[in-house]
Design a protein around this motif. Structure first.
Motif, PDB file in Angstrom:
ATOM      1  N   VAL A 141      41.671  37.694  48.071  1.00  0.00           N
ATOM      2  CA  VAL A 141      42.785  38.209  47.276  1.00  0.00           C
ATOM      3  C   VAL A 141      42.266  39.017  46.091  1.00  0.00           C
ATOM      4  O   VAL A 141      42.764  40.117  45.803  1.00  0.00           O
ATOM      5  N   VAL A 165      48.410  40.188  50.403  1.00  0.00           N
ATOM      6  CA  VAL A 165      48.036  39.304  49.292  1.00  0.00           C
ATOM      7  C   VAL A 165      48.993  38.122  49.207  1.00  0.00           C
ATOM      8  O   VAL A 165      48.584  36.995  48.902  1.00  0.00           O
ATOM      9  N   THR A 166      50.266  38.354  49.481  1.00  0.00           N
ATOM     10  CA  THR A 166      51.255  37.275  49.437  1.00  0.00           C
ATOM     11  C   THR A 166      50.909  36.181  50.436  1.00  0.00           C
ATOM     12  O   THR A 166      50.926  34.990  50.121  1.00  0.00           O
ATOM     13  N   ASP A 188      57.340  29.884  44.311  1.00  0.00           N
ATOM     14  CA  ASP A 188      56.223  30.527  44.986  1.00  0.00           C
ATOM     15  C   ASP A 188      56.687  31.341  46.188  1.00  0.00           C
ATOM     16  O   ASP A 188      55.916  32.104  46.750  1.00  0.00           O
ATOM     17  N   THR A 226      47.681  34.349  49.376  1.00  0.00           N
ATOM     18  CA  THR A 226      47.884  33.491  48.205  1.00  0.00           C
ATOM     19  C   THR A 226      48.640  32.230  48.587  1.00  0.00           C
ATOM     20  O   THR A 226      48.286  31.123  48.160  1.00  0.00           O
ATOM     21  N   ASN A 227      49.689  32.384  49.396  1.00  0.00           N
ATOM     22  CA  ASN A 227      50.435  31.207  49.840  1.00  0.00           C
ATOM     23  C   ASN A 227      49.540  30.259  50.636  1.00  0.00           C
ATOM     24  O   ASN A 227      49.574  29.036  50.446  1.00  0.00           O
ATOM     25  N   ARG A 238      47.058  28.391  48.364  1.00  0.00           N
ATOM     26  CA  ARG A 238      47.689  27.310  47.600  1.00  0.00           C
ATOM     27  C   ARG A 238      47.805  26.049  48.447  1.00  0.00           C
ATOM     28  O   ARG A 238      47.509  24.943  47.982  1.00  0.00           O
ATOM     29  N   ASP A 293      46.337  35.061  38.417  1.00  0.00           N
ATOM     30  CA  ASP A 293      46.326  33.689  38.935  1.00  0.00           C
ATOM     31  C   ASP A 293      45.251  33.460  40.000  1.00  0.00           C
ATOM     32  O   ASP A 293      44.587  32.416  39.964  1.00  0.00           O
ATOM     33  N   PRO A 294      45.036  34.377  40.947  1.00  0.00           N
ATOM     34  CA  PRO A 294      43.939  34.148  41.897  1.00  0.00           C
ATOM     35  C   PRO A 294      42.578  34.019  41.221  1.00  0.00           C
ATOM     36  O   PRO A 294      41.751  33.206  41.651  1.00  0.00           O
ATOM     37  N   TYR A 316      41.178  32.986  48.172  1.00  0.00           N
ATOM     38  CA  TYR A 316      41.301  33.495  46.801  1.00  0.00           C
ATOM     39  C   TYR A 316      40.291  34.603  46.532  1.00  0.00           C
ATOM     40  O   TYR A 316      40.594  35.587  45.844  1.00  0.00           O
ATOM     41  N   GLN A 356      42.533  30.465  39.745  1.00  0.00           N
ATOM     42  CA  GLN A 356      42.340  29.453  40.787  1.00  0.00           C
ATOM     43  C   GLN A 356      40.923  29.509  41.347  1.00  0.00           C
ATOM     44  O   GLN A 356      40.321  28.471  41.654  1.00  0.00           O
TER      45      GLN A 356
END
Length: 284
Positions: free
Chosen positions: A131, A105-106, A21, A109-110, A113, A140-141, A128, A144
């Motif tokens: 994002v 976005v990185t 990740d 997203t981190n 999570r 993936d977002p 999310y 989730q």
């Protein structure tokens, strides 16, 4: 149905955050002291040496405190803090990174999570959601987001999000499995069957045969269900999911003693007693 949905939510909402990740290719590399420290951090990350990686990231940021790449280093450091069990410090670092780059976005997203993994689902949902607004092309977002909507009881929203993920990555195994489980749990086994079939064609497993068998039982296609159970049992004679499926099949065929024996055998083999009870009516 409610109990089955809760079981699905418990399965889908498991959050696995790993070294993969950390976007190691999202920062520059080269031969300056700053870039050398980043490369050393990347090497430490690859070897899961979290403390050492943090030291190199901290060194890089102190060498060039105004470097715009530091926001990604700060985000990576937050992930490393999480791996070390320092949840509050991890979130604080990602909060700081987000303050510097609110559209990253990185970073979002981190942070999402970690927030999700630590039970802060309201904040995770907001991240999310943001994002998906900033970059709607990432599957993936959306997936989730669907999990969180499902947990919150927003089944229509969950289906829309999962379907969006499916539109973006129609052949992704995780997406296909999620859609199959969602359709089964919301009372649409006939729609779930084609998804399980795709998964089985990709890589057959006892669990997938069991899942498709249960769907076929629910639409009264008992012969096809029996075939799936037989194929699965050839692969794994004591698989608990297959024993659950056979218990349900036996019950539909009015073989109550055989059904109860299979249900108890499934629990003995490791099946969740609540799941066995919900599906078969037998168990503790």
């Amino acid at each position: 149905m409610k109990k089955l949905l809760l079981l699905l939510i418990a399965l889908l909402c498991q959050i696995y955050v790993t070294a993969q990740d950390i976007p190691q290719d999202s920062v520059p590399t080269g031969d300056t002291p700053y870039l050398q420290a980043i490369e050393q951090a990347d090497t430490a990350i690859a070897h899961e040496e979290w403390e050492k990686a943090l030291q190199f990231l901290d060194k890089a940021m102190h060498l060039e405190p105004s470097n715009p790449s530091n926001v990604l280093l700060l985000s990576n450091a937050g992930m490393l803090r999480y791996y070390l069990g320092q949840d509050s410090a991890a979130i604080a670092m990602l909060d700081a990174a987000h303050a510097i780059a609110p559209a990253s976005v990185t970073v979002l997203t981190n942070r999402a999570r970690i927030l999700n993994a630590t039970g802060q689902t309201t904040r995770a949902f907001a991240d999310y959601r943001l994002v998906t607004q900033l970059d709607s092309t990432l599957f993936d977002p959306w997936l989730q987001l669907g999990f969180l909507q499902l947990r919150g009881g927003d089944f229509n929203g969950a289906e829309a999000s999962i379907t969006k993920a499916e539109d973006l990555e129609p052949d992704n195994v995780q997406v296909i499995l999620t859609k199959a489980l969602f359709l089964e749990a919301t009372g649409r086994p006939d729609e779930a069957i084609p998804y399980y079939t795709r998964l089985i064609r990709n890589e057959a497993s006892p669990e997938l045969y069991a899942a498709r068998a249960i769907c076929n039982i629910r639409i009264d296609d008992l012969g096809v269900a029996s075939e799936d159970i037989a194929k699965g049992l050839e692969m794994s004679p004591d698989d608990p999911d297959l024993l659950v499926a056979r218990a349900l099949l036996n019950r539909r065929r009015y073989r109550e003693k055989d059904a109860e024996a299979d249900a108890l055998a499934a629990i003995k083999a490791g099946a969740d007693p609540l799941r066995v009870k919900v599906i078969t009516g037998f168990g503790n």
